[in-house]
Design a protein around this motif. Sequence first.
Motif, PDB file in Angstrom:
ATOM      1  N   ALA A 298     -13.349  18.978 -16.919  1.00 30.24           N
ATOM      2  CA  ALA A 298     -13.169  17.523 -16.961  1.00 30.24           C
ATOM      3  C   ALA A 298     -11.728  17.199 -17.340  1.00 30.24           C
ATOM      4  O   ALA A 298     -11.058  17.965 -18.028  1.00 30.24           O
ATOM      5  CB  ALA A 298     -14.120  16.909 -17.974  1.00 30.24           C
ATOM      6  N   ILE A 299     -11.249  16.028 -16.891  1.00 28.35           N
ATOM      7  CA  ILE A 299      -9.856  15.643 -17.153  1.00 28.35           C
ATOM      8  C   ILE A 299      -9.741  14.280 -17.825  1.00 28.35           C
ATOM      9  O   ILE A 299      -8.671  13.875 -18.267  1.00 28.35           O
ATOM     10  CB  ILE A 299      -9.031  15.662 -15.838  1.00 28.35           C
ATOM     11  N   GLY A 300     -10.866  13.546 -17.927  1.00 21.60           N
ATOM     12  CA  GLY A 300     -10.828  12.257 -18.609  1.00 21.60           C
ATOM     13  C   GLY A 300     -10.659  11.054 -17.713  1.00 21.60           C
ATOM     14  O   GLY A 300     -10.345   9.965 -18.187  1.00 21.60           O
ATOM     15  N   VAL A 301     -10.867  11.226 -16.383  1.00 25.80           N
ATOM     16  CA  VAL A 301     -10.774  10.079 -15.469  1.00 25.80           C
ATOM     17  C   VAL A 301     -12.003   9.188 -15.659  1.00 25.80           C
ATOM     18  O   VAL A 301     -13.055   9.637 -16.129  1.00 25.80           O
ATOM     19  CB  VAL A 301     -10.648  10.546 -14.005  1.00 25.80           C
ATOM     20  N   PRO A 302     -11.905   7.896 -15.310  1.00 24.65           N
ATOM     21  CA  PRO A 302     -12.947   6.935 -15.691  1.00 24.65           C
ATOM     22  C   PRO A 302     -14.371   7.262 -15.258  1.00 24.65           C
ATOM     23  O   PRO A 302     -15.311   7.019 -16.017  1.00 24.65           O
ATOM     24  CB  PRO A 302     -12.457   5.638 -15.038  1.00 24.65           C
ATOM     25  N   PHE A 303     -14.565   7.805 -14.050  1.00 26.44           N
ATOM     26  CA  PHE A 303     -15.943   8.017 -13.605  1.00 26.44           C
ATOM     27  C   PHE A 303     -16.687   9.006 -14.500  1.00 26.44           C
ATOM     28  O   PHE A 303     -17.913   8.968 -14.598  1.00 26.44           O
ATOM     29  CB  PHE A 303     -15.970   8.485 -12.140  1.00 26.44           C
ATOM     30  N   GLU A 304     -15.945   9.873 -15.183  1.00 24.22           N
ATOM     31  CA  GLU A 304     -16.581  10.874 -16.042  1.00 24.22           C
ATOM     32  C   GLU A 304     -17.283  10.246 -17.249  1.00 24.22           C
ATOM     33  O   GLU A 304     -18.234  10.826 -17.782  1.00 24.22           O
ATOM     34  CB  GLU A 304     -15.546  11.894 -16.518  1.00 24.22           C
ATOM     35  N   ARG A 305     -16.800   9.089 -17.671  1.00 27.35           N
ATOM     36  CA  ARG A 305     -17.417   8.460 -18.846  1.00 27.35           C
ATOM     37  C   ARG A 305     -18.900   8.193 -18.610  1.00 27.35           C
ATOM     38  O   ARG A 305     -19.728   8.386 -19.493  1.00 27.35           O
ATOM     39  CB  ARG A 305     -16.695   7.148 -19.172  1.00 27.35           C
ATOM     40  N   ALA A 306     -19.229   7.763 -17.405  1.00 28.40           N
ATOM     41  CA  ALA A 306     -20.621   7.463 -17.087  1.00 28.40           C
ATOM     42  C   ALA A 306     -21.369   8.692 -16.584  1.00 28.40           C
ATOM     43  O   ALA A 306     -22.547   8.882 -16.883  1.00 28.40           O
ATOM     44  CB  ALA A 306     -20.683   6.355 -16.041  1.00 28.40           C
ATOM     45  N   TRP A 307     -20.684   9.565 -15.842  1.00 23.88           N
ATOM     46  CA  TRP A 307     -21.380  10.613 -15.120  1.00 23.88           C
ATOM     47  C   TRP A 307     -21.410  11.971 -15.809  1.00 23.88           C
ATOM     48  O   TRP A 307     -22.296  12.780 -15.524  1.00 23.88           O
ATOM     49  CB  TRP A 307     -20.771  10.764 -13.725  1.00 23.88           C
ATOM     50  N   LEU A 308     -20.462  12.244 -16.692  1.00 23.73           N
ATOM     51  CA  LEU A 308     -20.405  13.576 -17.285  1.00 23.73           C
ATOM     52  C   LEU A 308     -21.687  13.942 -18.040  1.00 23.73           C
ATOM     53  O   LEU A 308     -22.221  15.046 -17.857  1.00 23.73           O
ATOM     54  CB  LEU A 308     -19.181  13.690 -18.198  1.00 23.73           C
TER      55      LEU A 308
ATOM     56  N   VAL B  72     -19.094  22.566 -20.173  1.00 22.36           N
ATOM     57  CA  VAL B  72     -18.169  21.478 -19.854  1.00 22.36           C
ATOM     58  C   VAL B  72     -16.900  21.664 -20.675  1.00 22.36           C
ATOM     59  O   VAL B  72     -16.949  21.732 -21.910  1.00 22.36           O
ATOM     60  CB  VAL B  72     -18.802  20.103 -20.153  1.00 22.36           C
ATOM     61  N   VAL B  73     -15.774  21.769 -19.988  1.00 23.50           N
ATOM     62  CA  VAL B  73     -14.476  21.967 -20.637  1.00 23.50           C
ATOM     63  C   VAL B  73     -13.697  20.659 -20.547  1.00 23.50           C
ATOM     64  O   VAL B  73     -13.327  20.229 -19.450  1.00 23.50           O
ATOM     65  CB  VAL B  73     -13.681  23.099 -19.967  1.00 23.50           C
ATOM     66  N   LYS B  74     -13.470  20.025 -21.675  1.00 21.90           N
ATOM     67  CA  LYS B  74     -12.662  18.801 -21.701  1.00 21.90           C
ATOM     68  C   LYS B  74     -11.205  19.227 -21.838  1.00 21.90           C
ATOM     69  O   LYS B  74     -10.700  19.474 -22.926  1.00 21.90           O
ATOM     70  CB  LYS B  74     -13.114  17.898 -22.850  1.00 21.90           C
TER      71      LYS B  74
END
Length: 294
Positions: free
Chosen positions: A79-89, A101-103
């Motif tokens: 993961a890289i912190g782009v917006p879609f990840e907030r809801a989908w991760l 999951v690697v932030k």
Amino acid sequence: MNRLKFFVLFAALLLYVVPTRAEGMIVTVSIAPLKYFVESIGGDLVEVEVMVSSGASPATYEPKPRQMVALTRSKLYIAIGVPFERAWLPRMHSANPDMTVVKSTSGMHLLPMASHHHHQDGNEVLQVEQGKRILDPHVWNSPKMARELAAVILSALVRADAAGSPVYRKNYDQLMAKINEVDTEIKGLLAGSKGKHFLTYHPSWGYFAHDYGLVQVPVELEGKHPGPRELAEVIELAKEESIKAVFVQPQFSTKSAQTIADAIGGTVVVADPLAEDWADNLVNIARQFSITLR
């Protein structure tokens, strides 16, 4: 049935009809530039799946059902912190609880996204709203931050596959040499440009600007399209700084950018921060910056 349960059931069904790949450890990444780093380090020992499809925006992306199949077989998710990840991760992790999951930006010194701009004593100042720090995820557009990103990916691959460690470490050293080469080339291209302003519709180049002493002036702020007042302010600044180009990325509408370009007698220039070929893309974009900043 909610969407997540549907995706998981659909993925399970497809596992019977979609052949699995045994060539290497499957790693899923959020955006295409991360594929460059994972493949550079992993080599033949990894197979990389990209979540955000080509041409799509990481701000609003929704994974496709077939992508959930890849997730059920993925060993790692970067993961890289782009917006879609907030809801989908969280949902993606639920679809494959065994996936690590690697932030990738955890522990990095992240810069804040510009919140708004205003004039102060005749000079333009980019300011962050008090008490609301929105951190910039675009670390991959900076060779300096890319070195940190590569180190995180190396560590993740070694933890997931200790047997491949010698290969990963050798490839990592080669990647670091390539990043240093890119950095040196960009410094040459932008020599003499320190302190100059450039106009970009979406603020993807904050770390790039920080690396090379440039000033990024974003049109879109916090994912919001500019209103008439914001457009007028940007146009005024562009005229003051003799800016003649508006950088845009293909994942976003260029309508407002074209309005600004027309008002300043300039042009719209495409610079894609999400291109897969990280090294060549970043050098080519630096070349475009060097031309417009002369």
